[in-house]
Motif scaffolding. Structure first.
Motif, PDB file in Angstrom:
ATOM      1  N   PRO A   7      57.059  51.125  27.829  1.00 57.00           N
ATOM      2  CA  PRO A   7      56.542  50.977  29.186  1.00 57.00           C
ATOM      3  C   PRO A   7      55.763  52.209  29.654  1.00 57.00           C
ATOM      4  O   PRO A   7      55.785  53.246  29.016  1.00 57.00           O
ATOM      5  N   VAL A   8      55.102  52.013  30.794  1.00 51.78           N
ATOM      6  CA  VAL A   8      54.468  53.118  31.503  1.00 51.78           C
ATOM      7  C   VAL A   8      55.362  53.363  32.715  1.00 51.78           C
ATOM      8  O   VAL A   8      55.933  52.427  33.269  1.00 51.78           O
ATOM      9  N   VAL A   9      55.503  54.634  33.099  1.00 45.86           N
ATOM     10  CA  VAL A   9      56.458  54.937  34.157  1.00 45.86           C
ATOM     11  C   VAL A   9      55.750  55.421  35.421  1.00 45.86           C
ATOM     12  O   VAL A   9      54.833  56.238  35.353  1.00 45.86           O
ATOM     13  N   VAL A  10      56.165  54.872  36.532  1.00 45.00           N
ATOM     14  CA  VAL A  10      55.636  55.292  37.822  1.00 45.00           C
ATOM     15  C   VAL A  10      56.712  56.136  38.498  1.00 45.00           C
ATOM     16  O   VAL A  10      57.876  55.755  38.543  1.00 45.00           O
ATOM     17  N   GLN A  11      56.314  57.313  38.979  1.00 46.92           N
ATOM     18  CA  GLN A  11      57.302  58.207  39.586  1.00 46.92           C
ATOM     19  C   GLN A  11      56.751  58.784  40.880  1.00 46.92           C
ATOM     20  O   GLN A  11      55.628  59.292  40.930  1.00 46.92           O
ATOM     21  N   GLN A  12      57.543  58.702  41.930  1.00 50.79           N
ATOM     22  CA  GLN A  12      57.151  59.214  43.229  1.00 50.79           C
ATOM     23  C   GLN A  12      56.795  60.702  43.149  1.00 50.79           C
ATOM     24  O   GLN A  12      57.523  61.479  42.545  1.00 50.79           O
ATOM     25  N   ALA A  13      55.655  61.075  43.740  1.00 53.46           N
ATOM     26  CA  ALA A  13      55.303  62.496  43.792  1.00 53.46           C
ATOM     27  C   ALA A  13      56.157  63.172  44.865  1.00 53.46           C
ATOM     28  O   ALA A  13      56.380  62.615  45.935  1.00 53.46           O
TER      29      ALA A  13
ATOM     30  N   HIS B 253      64.947  59.084  28.187  1.00 53.15           N
ATOM     31  CA  HIS B 253      63.559  58.622  28.226  1.00 53.15           C
ATOM     32  C   HIS B 253      63.108  58.413  29.660  1.00 53.15           C
ATOM     33  O   HIS B 253      63.884  58.052  30.531  1.00 53.15           O
ATOM     34  N   LYS B 254      61.823  58.619  29.859  1.00 49.95           N
ATOM     35  CA  LYS B 254      61.270  58.502  31.213  1.00 49.95           C
ATOM     36  C   LYS B 254      61.615  57.176  31.875  1.00 49.95           C
ATOM     37  O   LYS B 254      61.870  57.120  33.067  1.00 49.95           O
ATOM     38  N   ASP B 255      61.603  56.093  31.082  1.00 46.88           N
ATOM     39  CA  ASP B 255      61.845  54.785  31.687  1.00 46.88           C
ATOM     40  C   ASP B 255      63.315  54.589  32.026  1.00 46.88           C
ATOM     41  O   ASP B 255      63.698  53.605  32.615  1.00 46.88           O
ATOM     42  N   ASN B 256      64.146  55.550  31.653  1.00 50.38           N
ATOM     43  CA  ASN B 256      65.579  55.410  31.880  1.00 50.38           C
ATOM     44  C   ASN B 256      66.102  56.479  32.842  1.00 50.38           C
ATOM     45  O   ASN B 256      67.300  56.577  33.082  1.00 50.38           O
ATOM     46  N   LEU B 257      65.196  57.290  33.392  1.00 48.55           N
ATOM     47  CA  LEU B 257      65.636  58.441  34.192  1.00 48.55           C
ATOM     48  C   LEU B 257      66.501  58.086  35.404  1.00 48.55           C
ATOM     49  O   LEU B 257      67.467  58.792  35.685  1.00 48.55           O
ATOM     50  N   PRO B 258      66.181  57.019  36.157  1.00 43.42           N
ATOM     51  CA  PRO B 258      67.031  56.731  37.315  1.00 43.42           C
ATOM     52  C   PRO B 258      68.501  56.558  36.928  1.00 43.42           C
ATOM     53  O   PRO B 258      69.383  57.127  37.557  1.00 43.42           O
ATOM     54  N   GLU B 259      68.748  55.790  35.842  1.00 40.93           N
ATOM     55  CA  GLU B 259      70.135  55.603  35.395  1.00 40.93           C
ATOM     56  C   GLU B 259      70.736  56.909  34.914  1.00 40.93           C
ATOM     57  O   GLU B 259      71.917  57.189  35.125  1.00 40.93           O
ATOM     58  N   TYR B 260      69.915  57.690  34.246  1.00 32.70           N
ATOM     59  CA  TYR B 260      70.361  58.971  33.712  1.00 32.70           C
ATOM     60  C   TYR B 260      70.821  59.867  34.860  1.00 32.70           C
ATOM     61  O   TYR B 260      71.886  60.477  34.810  1.00 32.70           O
ATOM     62  N   GLY B 261      69.997  59.900  35.902  1.00 34.28           N
ATOM     63  CA  GLY B 261      70.327  60.720  37.064  1.00 34.28           C
ATOM     64  C   GLY B 261      71.641  60.294  37.691  1.00 34.28           C
ATOM     65  O   GLY B 261      72.475  61.123  38.059  1.00 34.28           O
ATOM     66  N   GLU B 262      71.808  58.993  37.776  1.00 35.70           N
ATOM     67  CA  GLU B 262      73.028  58.469  38.381  1.00 35.70           C
ATOM     68  C   GLU B 262      74.257  58.847  37.554  1.00 35.70           C
ATOM     69  O   GLU B 262      75.265  59.309  38.076  1.00 35.70           O
ATOM     70  N   LYS B 263      74.107  58.672  36.224  1.00 33.45           N
ATOM     71  CA  LYS B 263      75.232  58.930  35.333  1.00 33.45           C
ATOM     72  C   LYS B 263      75.671  60.389  35.396  1.00 33.45           C
ATOM     73  O   LYS B 263      76.855  60.682  35.379  1.00 33.45           O
ATOM     74  N   TYR B 264      74.697  61.296  35.435  1.00 30.57           N
ATOM     75  CA  TYR B 264      75.043  62.711  35.368  1.00 30.57           C
ATOM     76  C   TYR B 264      74.938  63.417  36.717  1.00 30.57           C
ATOM     77  O   TYR B 264      75.026  64.642  36.788  1.00 30.57           O
ATOM     78  N   GLY B 265      74.731  62.634  37.759  1.00 26.24           N
ATOM     79  CA  GLY B 265      74.694  63.232  39.086  1.00 26.24           C
ATOM     80  C   GLY B 265      73.552  64.202  39.304  1.00 26.24           C
ATOM     81  O   GLY B 265      73.726  65.291  39.831  1.00 26.24           O
TER      82      GLY B 265
ATOM     83  N   PRO C  68      63.294  61.882  41.647  1.00 25.50           N
ATOM     84  CA  PRO C  68      62.414  61.064  42.469  1.00 25.50           C
ATOM     85  C   PRO C  68      62.535  59.598  42.053  1.00 25.50           C
ATOM     86  O   PRO C  68      62.861  59.310  40.900  1.00 25.50           O
ATOM     87  N   VAL C  69      62.263  58.693  42.974  1.00 22.54           N
ATOM     88  CA  VAL C  69      62.297  57.267  42.647  1.00 22.54           C
ATOM     89  C   VAL C  69      61.277  56.997  41.548  1.00 22.54           C
ATOM     90  O   VAL C  69      60.146  57.486  41.600  1.00 22.54           O
ATOM     91  N   SER C  70      61.683  56.231  40.553  1.00 26.16           N
ATOM     92  CA  SER C  70      60.717  55.886  39.519  1.00 26.16           C
ATOM     93  C   SER C  70      61.005  54.495  39.001  1.00 26.16           C
ATOM     94  O   SER C  70      62.070  53.924  39.231  1.00 26.16           O
ATOM     95  N   LYS C  71      60.011  53.935  38.329  1.00 24.20           N
ATOM     96  CA  LYS C  71      60.185  52.586  37.788  1.00 24.20           C
ATOM     97  C   LYS C  71      59.379  52.453  36.508  1.00 24.20           C
ATOM     98  O   LYS C  71      58.249  52.934  36.420  1.00 24.20           O
ATOM     99  N   ALA C  72      59.991  51.795  35.514  1.00 23.54           N
ATOM    100  CA  ALA C  72      59.280  51.528  34.271  1.00 23.54           C
ATOM    101  C   ALA C  72      58.486  50.237  34.439  1.00 23.54           C
ATOM    102  O   ALA C  72      59.006  49.246  34.935  1.00 23.54           O
ATOM    103  N   ILE C  73      57.237  50.260  34.034  1.00 24.98           N
ATOM    104  CA  ILE C  73      56.326  49.142  34.273  1.00 24.98           C
ATOM    105  C   ILE C  73      55.874  48.563  32.934  1.00 24.98           C
ATOM    106  O   ILE C  73      55.472  49.290  32.045  1.00 24.98           O
ATOM    107  N   GLN C  74      55.966  47.247  32.817  1.00 28.54           N
ATOM    108  CA  GLN C  74      55.553  46.587  31.572  1.00 28.54           C
ATOM    109  C   GLN C  74      54.178  45.946  31.706  1.00 28.54           C
ATOM    110  O   GLN C  74      53.538  45.635  30.712  1.00 28.54           O
ATOM    111  N   ASN C  75      53.771  45.702  32.952  1.00 28.38           N
ATOM    112  CA  ASN C  75      52.587  44.892  33.187  1.00 28.38           C
ATOM    113  C   ASN C  75      51.839  45.471  34.385  1.00 28.38           C
ATOM    114  O   ASN C  75      52.468  45.818  35.383  1.00 28.38           O
ATOM    115  N   SER C  76      50.521  45.567  34.271  1.00 28.85           N
ATOM    116  CA  SER C  76      49.773  46.221  35.345  1.00 28.85           C
ATOM    117  C   SER C  76      49.892  45.467  36.665  1.00 28.85           C
ATOM    118  O   SER C  76      49.680  46.034  37.740  1.00 28.85           O
TER     119      SER C  76
END
Lengths: 79, 447, 348
Positions: free
Chosen positions: C196-202, C126-138, C142-150
């Motif tokens: 969540p809504v996900v913010v991802q570096q362009a 899932h988009k909100d889990n991509l950073p961990e996913y990337g780490e796990k599978y090498g 891009p830097v991203s963060k799941a956002i719960q609150n504006s």
């Protein structure tokens, strides 16, 4: 009642309004009301017909009928 | 000649691209009985609206939860969260099943004692404990979960005067990846506050530190957050053992298990997405077993889950007051239960059902309560069949927080009944009447 | 191969519109294959073009949105199955996959096969889990963060900076250049798709995509790489061309090997000018441009059907480079009576 006659109404309850391209759905009682209206019956006559055939009192049938007529007018299918 | 069954006439505009009845409608099957008892008969005897509790569901849910944990971990103890529903009848069912009491005020503490809970089986949580409350809890050897340093110093100050040694745990807050982080309760882990509190307690020599407590938030559906919490608490337990040679007797993981009510804004219904007790139990007990506690001991695991245990056992039945067309043509329905009884409607999409089949047609409807307030909305935009004035409805899953957070506003609070395991109906809380208020109010003589 | 028994395949995503669902392309792939298939369309909305396209589906049924809950959803599928005797369902929307995966055993009991990732595979990308996913599978991301609150938008962790993308849980992404824009998109996306809504570096570079099919044991059965040639204002490809990018395919094989992905997926990647690849999104299903892969020599819809039915499929690695697709719109002339049938009966 000329406006009602311009509608394409299928026995399945699908109503197509050629002048605007809009479509509507209705149920069995709705179809019946439209056919009574096309016959030129008044509201009281329609209520009478409905209570004769269905298990409903005149007050409930009347309330529903006027709500239905309002909807027809709002959608410009009735004057 | 018998007449044909009448249906309300319906005329609906087809909006292209918008799902029609095959797209959006889940045909609402009426719910006529709860545990085989007719809802109509309950309303005719106990009035409308009325809360209905199912003892059978309470017990079954508890047993499912207990089984999930106890088959995976050797020492498991549930403590019933009084604030979720502190009706004596409800609490006693949980105590019979073996649950301790978890209370957060002097009032709840008194209730727990009245319900026959031994002092040693009462967990006293929360930021509001008066000296009087603390003295009673210390004398009863209850488990006091300290929330802040001021409370810790109050307890230290009391130890001189009392014979019993206070049995305490500290509540810890931490980053478990859950947002928002509940940092207003307890001592923070990351900044060292929790460790300071432990030092203060154990260097006093007059207080016993027997447990660690955490509550990572409410409505948590991410099981792995619990695993993070357990790891950090184990680290704290090890540090405590190394410095003071004291073993932590229990880990209280708090509550926060999600019920199957769907939150506003969720895309999928919670009935499809909420983790089960087994999911939680797997995450928590795996972490407990993997964690390296001092001396290879296994601390007792305490759970304070409230919402997920009781929500399904509560129902609210009532009556339709009116149907209305709003100015924009949308349908609305007014019922005799509002947010005064259903505070939870502010965050849940409660499931509401007709008691009897009323119409085969349904239409998007907003359901309002009876209060003279604009915010009194029970359900927005639900596809709901046409119901008539006087018809009965029932709302599912209202066992948690409704009967403790309800407001006495404009009208009296209604009866609460419980259906026992043999399907007999018992009144467990009487509706209020004007005498209740007369008793409480005093009028100055000149008025 | 053409004399084999008929299989009945149900396909969703017939919304072949400006932001198209993959259903129509999937069906074309199946029709081009050696499979003797009967096609049942499953539609959510009454104007999905695939319902009305001549010669495409044998029959279409409307089905309830997944958000209605599993009960209504499974009931409807059971009804359709009773009438049509389905062998396979190929779901094509992100938002419905959860239900199809969760209830795949129940569907199999009804005789309906699917070829989908496991729930764990589905959840962890899932988009909100991509950073961990990337780490796990090498995998580089891009830097991203799941956002719960504006409110979190005005306080994003470094090195997130403008411009970045803000993405809905299931669909839609917008590039934002300031906080006001971000908050307004946050509100829109959270209202529509939940949190969540996900913010991802362009990341600056060329967007390249791979459609890939994993057999669930770590093998890549099929993979085709493509560069989008033109992107519409909805962020969808208007035209694309198959490319020979060995590094990209290497990364793809590696991901499939490590994740043991079962089923089709689309990897969206950015190749920077320095030749680095960043994974920006994983779509856990067949993408709308699958027919390009068919045209280039790898019939992924056919392979999905064969795998679903338990056949052994030999991995293919060859495809033609320089094959293009150009999406076009075409006005279909329909009759109100067809529309009426869909509205009144939910079937056509």
């Amino acid at each position: 009642m000329s406006k009602l006659n311009s509608l394409a109404i299928s026995e399945n309850g699908f109503i197509f309004k050629p002048s605007t391209g809009e479509s509507f759905t209705t149920n069995e009682i709705g179809l019946l009301i439209i056919s009574f209206l096309k016959q030129g019956k008044t509201a009281d006559e329609i209520i009478n017909e409905i209570t004769k055939e269905f298990d409903v009192d005149a007050i409930s049938a009347g309330r529903d009928l006027y709500e239905y007529l309002d909807f027809l007018k709002r959608e410009k299918m009735l004057d | 000649m018998s007449k044909r069954i009448y249906e309300h006439p319906v005329l609906r505009k087809v909006v292209e691209g918008i799902p029609n009845k095959f797209g959006s409608l889940k045909r609402l099957q009426p719910i006529a009985t709860i545990d085989t008892v007719e809802i109509d008969s309950i309303i005719s005897k106990y009035g409308s609206p009325v809360f209905i509790l199912s003892e059978k569901t309470i017990r079954q849910t508890y047993r499912t939860a207990y089984r999930a944990f106890s088959t995976r971990y050797p020492k498991v103890q549930f403590a019933w969260s009084y604030k979720t529903n502190y009706l004596d009848a409800v609490c006693r069912v949980y105590h019979q099943e073996g649950a301790w009491a978890e209370v957060v005020s002097g009032f709840e503490y008194e209730k727990a004692i009245d319900n026959g809970t031994p002092g040693t089986h009462i967990i006293f949580n929360g930021p509001d404990k008066s000296d009087e409350d603390l003295i009673r809890a210390i004398n009863n050897k209850s488990l006091i979960h300290i929330d802040h340093f001021d409370e810790l110093y109050s307890i230290l100050g009391l130890t001189d005067k009392l014979k019993e040694r206070p049995q305490v745990a500290i509540r810890v807050n931490m980053d478990t990846g859950i947002i928002p982080q509940w940092d207003r309760f307890g001592f923070n882990y990351e900044n060292g506050e929790a460790w300071n509190a432990i030092n203060r307690i154990l260097s006093s020599g007059t207080i016993d530190l027997i447990g660690l407590h955490i509550h990572i938030g409410t409505y948590i559906t991410v099981s792995k957050a619990y695993a993070t919490a357990v790891e950090k608490l184990a680290a704290l337990a090890n540090k405590t053992f190394d410095r003071f040679n004291v073993s932590i007797g229990y880990i209280d993981i708090g509550g926060g298990f999600a019920s199957q009510n769907t939150l506003h804004g969720a895309y999928m219904p919670a009935t499809d997405t909420s983790p089960s007790f087994d999911d939680y139990a797997h995450a928590i007990t795996t972490a407990m077993i993997a964690a390296d506690f001092p001396n290879n001991e296994t601390p007792m695991l305490i759970l304070e889950t409230g919402r997920a245990l009781i929500d399904d056992a509560g129902w609210l039945a009532g009556t339709v007051l009116a149907n209305k067309r709003l100015a924009d043509g949308k349908r609305s329905m007014v019922i005799d239960a509002g947010v005064n009884l259903m505070f939870t409607a502010f965050w849940y999409n409660h499931e509401i059902y007709p008691v009897h089949e009323s119409s085969f047609q349904s239409e998007p409807t907003t359901i309002y309560g009876p209060l003279c307030m604009n915010i009194d909305v029970i359900r927005k935009n639900i596809d709901f069949p046409m119901m008539n004035k006087g018809d009965h409805f029932v709302i599912k899953r209202v066992g948690a927080y409704t009967m403790t957070q309800w407001m006495q506003f404009i009208t009296y609070r209604p009866n609460i009944v419980m259906i026992d395991e043999k399907n007999n109906v018992h009144l467990v809380r009487k509706a209020e009447d004007k005498e209740v208020f007369r008793r409480q109010e005093l009028v100055p003589e000149h008025l | 191969m053409s004399n084999q028994k008929t299989i009945t395949v149900a396909v969703t995503g017939l919304n072949n519109i400006d932001s198209p669902g993959p259903g129509v392309s999937v069906i074309r792939g199946i029709k081009d294959s050696g499979l003797n298939a009967r096609i049942i369309g499953l539609a959510y909305e009454n104007l999905e073009p695939g319902i009305y396209m001549p010669g495409l589906v044998d029959k279409t049924y409307l089905i309830p949105f997944p958000s209605t809950g599993s009960e209504a959803f499974i009931d409807r599928l059971a009804y359709i199955n009773e009438k049509e005797g389905l062998d396979i369902i190929i779901p094509n929307f992100d938002s419905e996959l959860y239900l199809f995966i969760k209830y795949s055993d129940q569907l199999l009991n009804m005789g309906i096969h699917t070829f989908l990732p496991t729930l764990k595979q589905f959840e962890e990308r899932h988009k909100d889990n991509l950073p961990e996913y990337g780490e796990k599978y090498g995998i580089k991301m891009p830097v991203s963060k799941a956002i719960q609150n504006s409110k979190e938008l005005s306080n994003l962790p470094k090195p997130l900076s403008y411009p970045y993308y803000i993405k809905g849980k299931f669909y839609e992404a917008f590039k934002v250049n300031n906080n006001n824009q971000a908050v307004s998109y946050f509100n829109r996306l959270s209202a529509k798709w939940g949190l969540p809504v996900v913010v991802q570096q362009a990341i600056n570079g060329t967007e390249v995509n791979v459609i890939v099919l994993g057999d669930g044991e770590g093998n890549t059965v099929s993979a085709v790489a493509m560069r989008k040639q033109y992107i519409t204002d909805k962020g969808k490809a208007w035209g694309g061309i198959t490319i020979n990018d060995e590094r990209l395919l290497e990364i793809t094989h590696d991901i499939i090997k490590k994740t043991k992905w079962r089923g089709a997926m689309e990897l969206e990647m950015i190749k920077t000018d320095e030749g680095e690849y960043y994974l920006i999104e994983i779509n856990p299903r067949i993408p709308a441009w699958v027919y390009l892969a068919v045209g280039a020599g790898q019939n992924i819809p056919e392979m999905v059907c064969r795998l679903a039915m338990g056949e052994k499929v030999i991995p293919v690695t060859e495809y033609e480079y320089g094959k293009m697709f150009i999406r076009y719109s075409w006005d279909l002339i329909g009759d109100i009576s067809d529309f009426e049938k869909i509205i009144i009966f939910g079937e056509l």
